[in-house]
Design a protein around this motif. Structure first.
Motif, short mmCIF file in Angstrom:
data_model
loop_
_atom_site.label_atom_id
_atom_site.label_comp_id
_atom_site.label_asym_id
_atom_site.label_seq_id
_atom_site.Cartn_x
_atom_site.Cartn_y
_atom_site.Cartn_z
N ALA A 139 0.83 -1.21 0.00
CA ALA A 139 0.00 0.00 0.00
C ALA A 139 0.86 1.25 0.00
CB ALA A 139 -0.92 0.01 1.21
N GLN A 140 0.28 2.28 -0.61
CA GLN A 140 0.89 3.60 -0.61
C GLN A 140 -0.20 4.60 -0.98
OE1 GLN A 140 3.91 4.36 -3.59
NE2 GLN A 140 5.03 5.62 -2.15
N GLY A 141 -0.46 5.55 -0.10
CA GLY A 141 -1.54 6.51 -0.36
C GLY A 141 -2.86 5.78 -0.47
N ASN A 142 -3.62 6.08 -1.53
CA ASN A 142 -4.92 5.42 -1.71
C ASN A 142 -4.84 4.18 -2.62
OD1 ASN A 142 -4.49 6.69 -4.13
ND2 ASN A 142 -6.52 7.60 -4.28
N LYS A 143 -3.63 3.72 -2.89
CA LYS A 143 -3.45 2.54 -3.73
C LYS A 143 -3.05 1.35 -2.86
CE LYS A 143 -1.66 5.34 -7.48
NZ LYS A 143 -0.48 5.62 -8.30
N SER A 144 -3.56 0.19 -3.22
CA SER A 144 -3.14 -1.02 -2.51
C SER A 144 -3.31 -2.24 -3.40
CB SER A 144 -3.91 -1.20 -1.20
OG SER A 144 -5.25 -1.53 -1.46
N ILE A 145 -2.51 -3.25 -3.10
CA ILE A 145 -2.57 -4.52 -3.81
C ILE A 145 -2.53 -5.62 -2.76
CG2 ILE A 145 -1.33 -6.12 -5.34
CD1 ILE A 145 -0.17 -3.66 -6.75
N ILE A 146 -3.39 -6.59 -2.90
CA ILE A 146 -3.33 -7.78 -2.06
C ILE A 146 -2.73 -8.89 -2.92
CG2 ILE A 146 -4.63 -9.49 -0.73
CD1 ILE A 146 -4.69 -6.68 0.51
N LEU A 147 -1.66 -9.49 -2.43
CA LEU A 147 -0.96 -10.54 -3.16
C LEU A 147 -1.08 -11.84 -2.37
CD1 LEU A 147 0.96 -11.51 -5.43
CD2 LEU A 147 2.85 -10.76 -3.97
#
Length: 106
Positions: free
Chosen positions: A74-82
């Motif tokens: 995550a960073q700011g309003n972005k995120s990735i679930i891996l």
């Protein structure tokens, strides 16, 4: 926006498949990069706790899982679930990934 998200998810799955085919003997927590698209890694669940969480959240049956880890970047309003799942062989990994992709496309 949904199409972009689906495309990114697909690319991540391809990345995971590649990692699995190259590193079948490693634990799932060892396979995730420390940074992804400029975002730092955070381990959410691993091992049996991750497997149990996935069993509760999935409709389909989980088969032949050797290890599993779930990460958040995550960073700011972005995120990735891996999600990284390891299997006993690359053939099983390929079969299970194809089964999962087909289920997601329905």
């Amino acid at each position: 926006m949904r199409k972009i998200r689906n495309f990114i998810d697909f690319i991540i799955w391809i990345f995971v498949i590649f990692l699995l085919s190259q590193c079948v003997q490693k634990r799932a927590v060892e396979l995730a990069p420390s940074e992804l698209l400029g975002m730092k890694k955070q381990l959410l669940l691993s091992g049996e706790k991750a497997i149990e969480a996935v069993k509760k959240s999935h409709i389909g049956k989980l088969k032949d899982i050797k290890d599993l880890a779930i990460f958040r970047y995550a960073q700011g309003n972005k995120s990735i679930i891996l999600w990284i799942t390891t299997y006993p062989t690359s053939k099983v990994a390929k079969t299970e990934t194809e089964r999962m992709v087909q289920a997601m496309l329905k």
